[in-house]
Design an enzyme around this catalytic site. Structure first.
Site: not given
Length: 284
Positions: A82-83, A208-211, A230, A233
């Protein structure tokens, strides 16, 4: 073969109208939670790690754990970079056995992003390794990479097609208003932009950033073409908060086999919810 690339997983998700969750793990316990929950629910999942995670746990150690757990549960798993940003780092991990890669060159100008990604694609496809890349930038922080919200920008649908065709990637991460980390207030996702990207690009799309996103928002993105979700956090927060609470209530606790159980249970609840939101239970 239980350790697989993400290509078939995401193609199946695209055809089936669901998404595969990618859970960022950090150690044995967090991996146990993800794999055990996925196996119990017969759900396809991706084990994701940033460069910092691979440095912390060791590439060979993570690969050995994923392979052993996949065989133990008779459950196919993908381990995913990832990243990752450096070609040499990616190449070394691919040669070690990783079969799914995200090359993140989204901070570069468009032409340079294409060039960097294509170099990775050309290498990885020789090893039957699937490649994800990002067009547009998310705000927030992932590992040591921090993007100011003012510098974040959304994916251009027409550029997305050019990018996909020029690079030969297997999946495309898009920027439609999410950010790394948790949200102080509900984000306004650009569903219209996502729908336009879907019309221009036929690849599996990645969010991305689905938290912290609502079930409604996650399921709407899936309807509009997102095939991989994804989450990082939200897992860390659940695990760490439960651990803090337990140790506060039981200051005499010294055995990690005991005090980590509440942390694992809290994280398990998040993993189960995300699998349900993605609609992938029973799809493995």
């Amino acid at each position: 073969m239980y350790v697989v690339s993400t290509k078939q997983m995401l193609n199946n998700a695209q055809r089936g109208g669901y998404a595969v969750p990618a859970f960022n793990i950090h150690n044995l316990e967090t991996m146990q939670v993800v794999v055990e929950t996925a196996a119990n629910l017969h759900a396809p999942v991706i084990i994701a790690g940033t460069p910092g995670t691979f440095t912390h746990a060791g590439t060979e150690n993570l690969l050995a754990l994923v392979s052993a757990m996949a065989k133990h549960y008779h459950h196919p798993l993908a381990i995913h970079l990832d990243h990752h940003t450096k070609f040499d780092d990616i190449a070394q991990k691919v040669r070690s056995g990783v079969r799914s890669v995200m090359i993140d060159a989204s901070h570069l100008p468009f032409a340079q992003n294409i060039s960097r990604v294509k170099e990775v694609v050309d290498f990885c496809h020789r090893f039957d390794v699937s490649v994800e890349a990002e067009l547009g930038q998310l705000g927030g922080q992932e590992d040591d990479v921090q993007v100011n919200e003012a510098d974040a920008f959304y994916t251009n649908p027409a550029q997305a097609r050019e990018f996909a065709e020029a690079t030969g990637i297997d999946s495309l991460a898009v920027a439609i208003g999410t950010a790394h980390g948790m949200y102080a207030s509900a984000p306004a996702l650009d569903f219209s932009r996502l729908e336009n990207i879907r019309q221009w690009v036929n690849l599996p799309l990645v969010l991305h950033g689905a938290s912290g996103l609502s079930t409604k928002d996650i399921q709407q993105t899936i309807k509009l073409g997102i095939c991989k979700i994804n989450v990082a956090t939200e897992l860390k927060n659940a695990f760490s908060q439960a651990l803090k609470n337990y140790l506060t209530e039981h200051p005499e606790a010294t055995d990690p086999r005991d005090y980590l159980q509440s942390a694992k249970s809290a994280m398990r609840d998040v993993v189960s919810k995300v699998i349900a939101d993605c609609g992938c239970e029973g799809r493995a």
